[in-house]
Design an enzyme around this catalytic site. Structure first.
Site, PDB file in Angstrom:
ATOM      1  N   CYS A 174      35.521  43.462  45.808  1.00  0.00           N
ATOM      2  CA  CYS A 174      34.448  42.321  44.888  1.00  0.00           C
ATOM      3  C   CYS A 174      34.011  41.142  45.457  1.00  0.00           C
ATOM      4  CB  CYS A 174      35.147  42.225  43.737  1.00  0.00           C
ATOM      5  SG  CYS A 174      35.627  43.738  42.886  1.00  0.00           S
ATOM      6  N   HIS A 315      34.468  33.222  39.890  1.00  0.00           N
ATOM      7  CA  HIS A 315      34.829  34.750  39.814  1.00  0.00           C
ATOM      8  C   HIS A 315      35.105  35.287  38.629  1.00  0.00           C
ATOM      9  CE1 HIS A 315      35.474  38.630  41.673  1.00  0.00           C
ATOM     10  NE2 HIS A 315      36.787  38.523  41.276  1.00  0.00           N
ATOM     11  N   GLU A 326      42.467  31.247  39.205  1.00  0.00           N
ATOM     12  CA  GLU A 326      41.265  30.757  39.469  1.00  0.00           C
ATOM     13  C   GLU A 326      41.180  29.144  38.783  1.00  0.00           C
ATOM     14  OE1 GLU A 326      37.511  32.728  39.003  1.00  0.00           O
ATOM     15  OE2 GLU A 326      36.463  31.380  40.418  1.00  0.00           O
ATOM     16  N   LYS A 352      29.988  36.547  34.095  1.00  0.00           N
ATOM     17  CA  LYS A 352      30.395  37.840  33.846  1.00  0.00           C
ATOM     18  C   LYS A 352      30.529  38.291  32.310  1.00  0.00           C
ATOM     19  CE  LYS A 352      32.655  39.088  38.156  1.00  0.00           C
ATOM     20  NZ  LYS A 352      32.914  37.765  38.939  1.00  0.00           N
ATOM     21  N   HIS A 357      31.487  43.022  35.466  1.00  0.00           N
ATOM     22  CA  HIS A 357      31.802  42.646  36.791  1.00  0.00           C
ATOM     23  C   HIS A 357      30.962  43.577  37.855  1.00  0.00           C
ATOM     24  CE1 HIS A 357      33.867  41.838  40.353  1.00  0.00           C
ATOM     25  NE2 HIS A 357      34.899  42.238  40.187  1.00  0.00           N
ATOM     26  N   PHE A 416      40.140  42.755  45.506  1.00  0.00           N
ATOM     27  CA  PHE A 416      41.293  43.401  45.753  1.00  0.00           C
ATOM     28  C   PHE A 416      41.371  43.471  47.377  1.00  0.00           C
ATOM     29  CE2 PHE A 416      41.453  46.744  42.139  1.00  0.00           C
ATOM     30  CZ  PHE A 416      41.401  45.868  41.079  1.00  0.00           C
TER      31      PHE A 416
HETATM   32  C1  NAG Z   1      41.897  36.389  46.013  1.00  0.00           C
HETATM   33  O1  NAG Z   1      41.518  37.445  45.935  1.00  0.00           O
HETATM   34  C2  NAG Z   1      42.686  38.279  45.141  1.00  0.00           C
HETATM   35  C3  NAG Z   1      42.145  39.745  45.382  1.00  0.00           C
HETATM   36  O2  NAG Z   1      41.843  40.308  44.191  1.00  0.00           O
HETATM   37  C4  NAG Z   1      42.505  37.819  43.853  1.00  0.00           C
HETATM   38  O3  NAG Z   1      43.447  38.764  43.206  1.00  0.00           O
HETATM   39  C5  NAG Z   1      42.931  36.530  43.582  1.00  0.00           C
HETATM   40  O4  NAG Z   1      42.690  36.276  42.362  1.00  0.00           O
HETATM   41  C6  NAG Z   1      41.960  35.712  44.865  1.00  0.00           C
HETATM   42  N1  NAG Z   1      42.777  34.292  44.546  1.00  0.00           N
HETATM   43  C7  NAG Z   1      43.007  33.728  43.495  1.00  0.00           C
HETATM   44  C8  NAG Z   1      44.220  32.911  43.650  1.00  0.00           C
HETATM   45  O5  NAG Z   1      42.231  33.602  42.710  1.00  0.00           O
END
Ligand code: NAG
Ligand code: NAG
Ligand code: NAG
Length: 429
Positions: A174, A315, A326, A352, A357, A416
């Site tokens: 993603c 995101h 986030e 979103k 997504h 992911f």
């Molecule tokens: C960084 O990417 C990972 C992979 O999905 C995600 O799970 C994670 O939310 C991201 N980092 C943060 C702390 O948001």
């Protein structure tokens, strides 16, 4: 370092075909998410815990809808995976918007493509597997491999226009769309190209894909009866993401090159930062450490202070853990050194809620929203955000768009595997 600006935009989203149509509906608070339970494969859909998706409206180009024959001849339609078809159409829109139609060999050599997909052509793989199992070798089409490869979106765009610059395909789940735009901007900055067509495309709404994401407990399952409420980033009752399809493509250009031909400049690509969580295949670090590092690097790269960031396109996919991580990362960034005084001043939304997504296309489509926020001084809303939870006290632009002077915007994308990227855009002055 050579400066990079955005001169063209193209998109296909669940809100419609075309950037203008998508943007107008997004600002109006429309939602492009529907039930898929009535579509083909209804027996399989019925077994699944999630039957909502952001699908592209089908119909004529004049009505802002999708039918492949408006964009491709029959041979190409047969040859190309759906994600490639979307990529070709979005690239055509972006190139028309930029007015970039190179005819000389020199200009074609200086134009490249960097476009990826997260999953690619799952349906063809599924159908061919079944046909092969039933009837063997003769049932495998000679087009099977070219329809599967992720880089064929970028390949077909280069063949259509004769672009002989770098030809590259990112696939980082993603984060794909954001990495594609960031990497493409570096090709220009480093002199490998003067113009790059960059973005992401995705079309994998198939029961098998939903089955997989549902098994990994990522999807929204509580709103099958009310699809438009299902994607609710930052809301207390969020319960997972809603899968969607589409494409986003931008034309990036070296600043002097754009000025010399009198191109319209939407925004400047100011910063790009990447990081890895180094933590878990699907879950984020709770404190949002990976996201914070990506945003800090993007700002450092662009010489931007946190307090200068006027808007963040998050995101935030509407999952309980991801949105919270986030949110923590954004607050840590924006309230830290050279930041703002109060979290209520942090303007952040997740689009979103309106489009779901788009996986590999998400970062590109959302970068376009961040670019338009800079150009038009308007912040797109987070739909379905009715109830806050503790610690969620930023301005998430709930339910309706807000006007604000936007000199700098940031777009976040996480995937992911724990891969994180942030892009920063600013007004070109
Ligand atoms: C960084 O990417 C990972 C992979 O999905 C995600 O799970 C994670 O939310 C991201 N980092 C943060 C702390 O948001
Ligand atoms: C896969 O098979 C289904 C069912 O037969 C068909 O409707 C669909 O068009 C096929 N998809 C592709 C990409 O060939
Ligand atoms: C931030 O502003 C809000 C509303 O003005 C106020 O209630 C809150 O106490 C402030 N928070 C801090 C940390 O100053």
């Amino acid at each position: 370092m050579r400066r990079v600006v955005v001169t063209g935009l193209g998109a296909i989203t669940p809100l419609g075909v075309g950037v203008r149509r998508t943007w107008a509906r997004l600002l109006a608070g429309d939602c492009g998410i529907q039930s898929v339970a009535h579509l083909e494969f209804s027996a399989q859909w019925q077994q699944l815990p999630s039957t909502v998706a952001g699908t592209i409206p089908v119909g004529r180009r004049e009505d802002g809808k999708w039918q492949a024959s408006d964009w491709l001849d029959q041979g190409d339609e047969r040859r190309m995976a759906k994600f490639t078809q979307y990529a070709i159409a979005a690239a055509e829109m972006a190139l028309n918007d930029a007015g970039w139609k190179p005819h000389t060999q020199e200009h074609k050599e200086a134009t490249g493509v960097c476009l990826g997909s997260g999953i690619g052509n799952l349906e063809e793989l599924y159908n061919t597997s079944i046909a092969y199992e039933k009837a063997g070798y003769k049932k495998v089409s000679p087009l099977f491999v070219p329809q599967l490869l992720i880089n064929l979106g970028a390949g077909h765009i280069s063949m259509k226009y004769g672009f002989q610059g770098p030809n590259h395909a990112v696939t980082t789940a993603c984060t794909t769309g954001a990495h594609a735009i960031g990497d493409a901007s570096r090709f220009i900055a480093f002199g490998d190209a003067n113009v790059m067509i960059a973005g992401g495309s995705e079309s994998c709404i198939h029961p098998l894909a939903l089955a997989g994401f549902a098994r990994s407990r990522s999807l929204a399952t509580s709103y099958n009866h009310d699809p438009k409420s299902s994607s609710r980033p930052f809301d207390r009752d969020r319960c997972g993401f809603v899968i969607a399809e589409g494409a986003g493509v931008v034309v990036l250009e070296e600043l002097e090159h754009a000025k010399a031909r009198g191109a319209r400049i939407y925004a400047e690509v100011r910063g790009y930062g990447c990081s890895g969580d180094a933590h878990h295949i699907t879950a984020p670090k709770e404190d949002g450490g990976g996201a914070l590092l990506a945003m800090q690097r993007a700002l450092k790269n662009g010489g931007i202070r946190p307090k200068d960031v006027d808007y963040i396109n998050a995101h935030a996919t509407s999952t309980p853990l991801g949105d919270a991580a986030e949110n923590s990362a954004i607050k840590a960034l924006m309230l830290g050194e050279d930041g703002l005084d109060n979290e209520s001043q942090i303007a952040v939304s997740s689009t979103k809620g309106a489009i779901g997504h788009l996986l590999g296309a998400a970062g590109a489509v959302e970068a376009i929203f961040a670019i338009l926020a800079v150009q038009e001084n308007i912040l797109p809303p987070t739909l379905n955000l009715h109830n806050h939870q503790d610690g969620f006290n930023c301005n998430y632009i709930p339910l309706s768009a807000q006007e604000k002077q936007v000199k700098v915007s940031v777009s976040n994308s996480f995937g992911f595997g724990g891969t994180n990227a942030s892009l920063a855009f600013s007004k070109y002055t």
